[in-house]
Design an enzyme around this catalytic site. Structure first.
Site, PDB file in Angstrom:
ATOM      1  N   LYS A   1       4.197  27.357  46.620  1.00  0.00           N
ATOM      2  CA  LYS A   1       5.612  27.135  46.316  1.00  0.00           C
ATOM      3  C   LYS A   1       6.283  26.307  47.409  1.00  0.00           C
ATOM      4  O   LYS A   1       7.045  25.393  47.124  1.00  0.00           O
ATOM      5  CB  LYS A   1       6.358  28.471  46.157  1.00  0.00           C
ATOM      6  CG  LYS A   1       5.840  29.341  45.033  1.00  0.00           C
ATOM      7  CD  LYS A   1       6.690  30.589  44.833  1.00  0.00           C
ATOM      8  CE  LYS A   1       6.693  31.551  45.996  1.00  0.00           C
ATOM      9  NZ  LYS A   1       5.427  32.279  46.210  1.00  0.00           N
TER      10      LYS A   1
ATOM     11  N   ARG B   1      12.752  37.875  43.430  1.00  0.00           N
ATOM     12  CA  ARG B   1      11.446  38.532  43.488  1.00  0.00           C
ATOM     13  C   ARG B   1      11.465  39.902  42.819  1.00  0.00           C
ATOM     14  O   ARG B   1      10.444  40.568  42.764  1.00  0.00           O
ATOM     15  CB  ARG B   1      11.087  38.725  44.949  1.00  0.00           C
ATOM     16  CG  ARG B   1       9.739  38.088  45.296  1.00  0.00           C
ATOM     17  CD  ARG B   1       9.659  38.047  46.727  1.00  0.00           C
ATOM     18  NE  ARG B   1       8.457  37.897  47.416  1.00  0.00           N
ATOM     19  CZ  ARG B   1       8.247  36.879  48.255  1.00  0.00           C
ATOM     20  NH1 ARG B   1       9.099  35.891  48.342  1.00  0.00           N
ATOM     21  NH2 ARG B   1       7.167  36.860  48.992  1.00  0.00           N
TER      22      ARG B   1
ATOM     23  N   ARG C   1      -4.767  30.403  56.122  1.00  0.00           N
ATOM     24  CA  ARG C   1      -3.585  29.607  56.513  1.00  0.00           C
ATOM     25  C   ARG C   1      -3.325  29.686  58.018  1.00  0.00           C
ATOM     26  O   ARG C   1      -3.324  30.749  58.617  1.00  0.00           O
ATOM     27  CB  ARG C   1      -2.361  30.121  55.744  1.00  0.00           C
ATOM     28  CG  ARG C   1      -1.067  29.438  56.123  1.00  0.00           C
ATOM     29  CD  ARG C   1      -0.037  29.547  55.050  1.00  0.00           C
ATOM     30  NE  ARG C   1       0.387  30.906  54.766  1.00  0.00           N
ATOM     31  CZ  ARG C   1       1.248  31.217  53.796  1.00  0.00           C
ATOM     32  NH1 ARG C   1       1.744  30.285  53.009  1.00  0.00           N
ATOM     33  NH2 ARG C   1       1.600  32.477  53.591  1.00  0.00           N
TER      34      ARG C   1
ATOM     35  N   ARG D   1       0.545  33.590  60.463  1.00  0.00           N
ATOM     36  CA  ARG D   1       1.657  34.488  60.150  1.00  0.00           C
ATOM     37  C   ARG D   1       1.164  35.922  60.222  1.00  0.00           C
ATOM     38  O   ARG D   1       0.060  36.220  59.779  1.00  0.00           O
ATOM     39  CB  ARG D   1       2.164  34.199  58.735  1.00  0.00           C
ATOM     40  CG  ARG D   1       3.335  33.257  58.694  1.00  0.00           C
ATOM     41  CD  ARG D   1       3.693  32.847  57.308  1.00  0.00           C
ATOM     42  NE  ARG D   1       3.954  33.958  56.395  1.00  0.00           N
ATOM     43  CZ  ARG D   1       4.412  33.804  55.162  1.00  0.00           C
ATOM     44  NH1 ARG D   1       4.645  32.587  54.691  1.00  0.00           N
ATOM     45  NH2 ARG D   1       4.624  34.836  54.379  1.00  0.00           N
TER      46      ARG D   1
ATOM     47  N   ARG E   1       1.019  42.616  49.461  1.00  0.00           N
ATOM     48  CA  ARG E   1       1.965  41.630  48.906  1.00  0.00           C
ATOM     49  C   ARG E   1       1.640  41.364  47.439  1.00  0.00           C
ATOM     50  O   ARG E   1       2.539  41.171  46.614  1.00  0.00           O
ATOM     51  CB  ARG E   1       1.908  40.322  49.715  1.00  0.00           C
ATOM     52  CG  ARG E   1       2.578  40.475  51.087  1.00  0.00           C
ATOM     53  CD  ARG E   1       2.137  39.424  52.063  1.00  0.00           C
ATOM     54  NE  ARG E   1       2.709  38.120  51.832  1.00  0.00           N
ATOM     55  CZ  ARG E   1       2.233  36.997  52.373  1.00  0.00           C
ATOM     56  NH1 ARG E   1       1.174  37.038  53.178  1.00  0.00           N
ATOM     57  NH2 ARG E   1       2.807  35.849  52.133  1.00  0.00           N
TER      58      ARG E   1
HETATM   59  P1  AMP Z   1       7.178  34.677  51.735  1.00  0.00           P
HETATM   60  O1  AMP Z   1       7.255  33.746  52.907  1.00  0.00           O
HETATM   61  O2  AMP Z   1       7.974  34.202  50.554  1.00  0.00           O
HETATM   62  O3  AMP Z   1       5.762  35.044  51.374  1.00  0.00           O
HETATM   63  O4  AMP Z   1       7.896  36.038  52.190  1.00  0.00           O
HETATM   64  C1  AMP Z   1       7.419  36.798  53.279  1.00  0.00           C
HETATM   65  C2  AMP Z   1       7.984  38.203  53.212  1.00  0.00           C
HETATM   66  O5  AMP Z   1       9.422  38.154  53.281  1.00  0.00           O
HETATM   67  C3  AMP Z   1       7.698  38.971  51.930  1.00  0.00           C
HETATM   68  O6  AMP Z   1       6.411  39.579  51.933  1.00  0.00           O
HETATM   69  C4  AMP Z   1       8.833  39.969  51.916  1.00  0.00           C
HETATM   70  O7  AMP Z   1       8.603  41.022  52.839  1.00  0.00           O
HETATM   71  C5  AMP Z   1       9.996  39.149  52.442  1.00  0.00           C
HETATM   72  N1  AMP Z   1      10.722  38.456  51.344  1.00  0.00           N
HETATM   73  C6  AMP Z   1      10.774  37.109  51.109  1.00  0.00           C
HETATM   74  N2  AMP Z   1      11.525  36.852  50.033  1.00  0.00           N
HETATM   75  C7  AMP Z   1      11.960  38.051  49.572  1.00  0.00           C
HETATM   76  C8  AMP Z   1      12.768  38.450  48.463  1.00  0.00           C
HETATM   77  N3  AMP Z   1      13.271  37.550  47.599  1.00  0.00           N
HETATM   78  N4  AMP Z   1      12.999  39.779  48.300  1.00  0.00           N
HETATM   79  C9  AMP Z   1      12.513  40.695  49.150  1.00  0.00           C
HETATM   80  N5  AMP Z   1      11.723  40.386  50.203  1.00  0.00           N
HETATM   81  C10 AMP Z   1      11.452  39.075  50.417  1.00  0.00           C
END
Ligand code: AMP
Length: 238
Positions: free
Chosen positions: A33, A108, A148, A181, A192
């Site tokens: 994404k 989400r 990654r 990360r 996740r």
């Molecule tokens: P991402 O970089 O999108 O994979 O997000 C990393 C982490 O941030 C996720 O595993 C969640 O813990 C938190 N996170 C990101 N976006 C959201 C969202 N829209 N709602 C809740 N938690 C989020």
């Protein structure tokens, strides 16, 4: 700033002639994404709003929000809807969102989707969202996530299996050691994915039913995925 159906801003740049409105990029962690969002940023000069990036920035700056979010993120669980919705609401007041924006990693949960739908409906003449879901198999996602690596200096992304640097764990461009990360381990990835299946997959169905929805095969080369994502947005907006 809200997106309203006023005549689109035009400029010399080709991308400014098109008003993309709100675009949702949906799909599991590691599906690409962020990469696709960056392509749309370049093409259409609208911002990428990644809730993951906004949360990580709060964590690294040690804000109250960051402190509340860190442990939840490290476990691979979702931060509360209330915190994330407020963070997105604040970001959408910025003037760079006037012609549109790409939401990456939001909504989400169905609660977040309902909040966003309500937020946009409350803005007279606002564009409805278009949603593009990127699909990739579980095993491919696992390799993308656990492989990654990111240069902490120039932010270039690598993958030790799929797109390795020339020297192990070192950035090709500036020689900085690569970082990982903290939530990119296999254990946290599994959590996740559990959160994705139970809480986010219903969001994809929500937008599929609403219409203005397209699905793209994310296992193709990046350029081919970009062409399909852009084509889908243009078609859904026409
Ligand atoms: P991402 O970089 O999108 O994979 O997000 C990393 C982490 O941030 C996720 O595993 C969640 O813990 C938190 N996170 C990101 N976006 C959201 C969202 N829209 N709602 C809740 N938690 C989020």
């Amino acid at each position: 700033m809200a997106v309203s159906a006023v005549p689109s801003a035009t400029g010399t740049h080709e991308g400014l002639k098109f008003t993309p409105g709100p675009i949702l990029l949906l799909g599991p962690p590691g599906v690409g994404k962020g990469t696709q969002a960056q392509e749309l940023v370049t093409a259409w000069s609208i911002p990428q709003i990644s809730t993951g990036d906004l949360l990580r920035s709060n964590v690294s700056r040690g804000t109250t929000l960051g402190k509340q979010a860190k442990e939840v993120m490290d476990r691979g669980e979702l931060v509360s809807d209330e915190l994330v919705n407020q963070m997105v609401a604040d970001r959408l007041t910025e003037p760079d969102t006037a012609r549109g924006y790409i939401l990456d990693g939001f909504p989400r949960t169905l609660n977040q989707a309902d909040w966003l739908d309500g937020y946009l409906v409350a803005i007279p003449g606002s564009f409805p969202v278009v949603a593009v879901s990127i699909e990739v198999s579980y095993n491919q996602l696992l390799r993308r996530i656990t492989g990654r690596r990111i240069c902490s200096l120039c932010k270039t992304s690598y993958n030790i299996y799929l797109q390795p640097p020339k020297v192990n764990e070192i950035c090709d461009l500036d020689g900085t050691p690569l970082t990982r990360r903290s939530d990119d381990t296999e254990e946290v990835f599994e959590e996740r994915m559990r959160a994705y299946s139970s809480l986010t997959a219903p969001v994809v169905e929500h937008y599929r039913v609403l219409g203005r929805f397209a699905e793209v095969n994310g296992e193709q080369p990046v350029d081919a995925v970009t062409a399909e994502v852009k084509g889908a947005v243009l078609r859904l907006r026409s």
